[in-house]
Scaffold this motif. Sequence first.
Motif, mmCIF file in Angstrom:
data_model
loop_
_atom_site.group_PDB
_atom_site.id
_atom_site.type_symbol
_atom_site.label_atom_id
_atom_site.label_comp_id
_atom_site.label_asym_id
_atom_site.label_seq_id
_atom_site.Cartn_x
_atom_site.Cartn_y
_atom_site.Cartn_z
ATOM 1 N N GLU A 1 -5.271 0.756 -1.743
ATOM 2 C CA GLU A 1 -6.166 -0.284 -1.256
ATOM 3 C C GLU A 1 -6.133 -1.521 -2.148
ATOM 4 N N ARG A 2 -6.071 -1.306 -3.433
ATOM 5 C CA ARG A 2 -5.988 -2.458 -4.344
ATOM 6 C C ARG A 2 -4.671 -3.194 -4.153
ATOM 7 N N ALA A 3 -3.583 -2.448 -3.957
ATOM 8 C CA ALA A 3 -2.280 -3.081 -3.726
ATOM 9 C C ALA A 3 -2.323 -3.940 -2.472
ATOM 10 N N ARG A 4 -2.987 -3.433 -1.441
ATOM 11 C CA ARG A 4 -3.117 -4.207 -0.206
ATOM 12 C C ARG A 4 -3.929 -5.477 -0.451
ATOM 13 N N ARG A 5 -5.033 -5.353 -1.191
ATOM 14 C CA ARG A 5 -5.880 -6.522 -1.461
ATOM 15 C C ARG A 5 -5.150 -7.557 -2.307
ATOM 16 N N GLU A 6 -4.418 -7.111 -3.319
ATOM 17 C CA GLU A 6 -3.696 -8.052 -4.183
ATOM 18 C C GLU A 6 -2.632 -8.801 -3.377
ATOM 19 N N THR A 7 -1.965 -8.098 -2.479
ATOM 20 C CA THR A 7 -0.952 -8.741 -1.634
ATOM 21 C C THR A 7 -1.589 -9.806 -0.753
ATOM 22 N N ALA B 1 0.832 -1.208 0.000
ATOM 23 C CA ALA B 1 0.000 0.000 0.000
ATOM 24 C C ALA B 1 0.864 1.255 0.000
ATOM 25 N N LEU B 2 1.920 1.264 0.812
ATOM 26 C CA LEU B 2 2.804 2.429 0.856
ATOM 27 C C LEU B 2 3.581 2.599 -0.439
ATOM 28 N N ALA B 3 3.966 1.469 -1.052
ATOM 29 C CA ALA B 3 4.664 1.545 -2.334
ATOM 30 C C ALA B 3 3.779 2.205 -3.393
ATOM 31 N N ALA B 4 2.482 1.892 -3.369
ATOM 32 C CA ALA B 4 1.552 2.504 -4.318
ATOM 33 C C ALA B 4 1.481 4.016 -4.124
ATOM 34 N N LEU B 5 1.567 4.449 -2.884
ATOM 35 C CA LEU B 5 1.466 5.879 -2.586
ATOM 36 C C LEU B 5 2.778 6.623 -2.824
ATOM 37 N N ARG B 6 3.904 5.956 -2.597
ATOM 38 C CA ARG B 6 5.190 6.656 -2.551
ATOM 39 C C ARG B 6 6.131 6.342 -3.704
ATOM 40 N N ARG B 7 5.794 5.366 -4.502
ATOM 41 C CA ARG B 7 6.761 4.908 -5.514
ATOM 42 C C ARG B 7 7.096 6.046 -6.490
ATOM 43 N N SER B 8 8.352 6.018 -6.919
ATOM 44 C CA SER B 8 8.804 6.947 -7.952
ATOM 45 C C SER B 8 8.791 6.226 -9.293
ATOM 46 N N LYS B 9 9.057 6.964 -10.339
ATOM 47 C CA LYS B 9 9.146 6.354 -11.661
ATOM 48 C C LYS B 9 10.267 5.319 -11.694
#
Length: 248
Positions: free
Chosen positions: A215-221, A119-127
């Motif tokens: 939220e989707r990233a959390r669900r997929e994990t 979830a944090l990666a989805a919010l904070r990831r860079s290119k």
Amino acid sequence: MTLSVPGLSPLPASDRAKTVMTALADYIAQSGLRPGERLPTERELMQSLAVGRSTVREVIRQFQALGVMESRKGSGTYLLRGISSDTIHMPLSIDAGTLREGLLSTLDIRRGLEAEAGALAALRRSKADLEIIEDRLVAMEKVHLAEGTSGKYDLAFHLSVYDASHNPMFGQLLEQMREAFERFWSKPFDRPDFAGRSFPYHRTLFEAIAAQDAERARRETLTILEIVEEDIREMSQDTAPQSDKVQK
């Protein structure tokens, strides 16, 4: 009578327990002390480091909790596994009666860590983060499709997700459990069908991170780990001795 231990010297007063842990880990690494060998006595440690008995005992208890040391009544404290001064990388041990129980215990921890990291990666990831995650995913997919299993590539993919969270504690915690995590890819779970059903969800996890959908990233994990748990339970039944299956 002086009981100082060569390689150990008095410590400053601030944050004694943490400093003692680092000093003791340094001593173990530099002295060449091996698993199964006895550590200096409490009294020797107290005098060498100029700290009180309670501090020494607190540190030993922490090392015991990490599965690094063992105190034997009337004999002393013994080293169970090697360590370095970088105590955050000391491996955690799982006290479980069977491989199945150990893996399921590890899975409980993975749920908490990986769902939040995703979830944090989805919010904070860079290119740049996204490019690394995709490169790791493609490598994992290539090996999986060719060989059926992709253990170290799977781990590399999840490490890249941890990195994209930009919270170094996730990676450090995973390092502590690396040995336990890698057991997922040891016998009897080195079968091509293990993790086969969860494999496609790594791609959908990447897509959620790319879309910055936490939220989707959390669900997929969680979906990945739920399927892995089902596989562990099923395969541990398949590999159990016939007598055990009858009893169950």
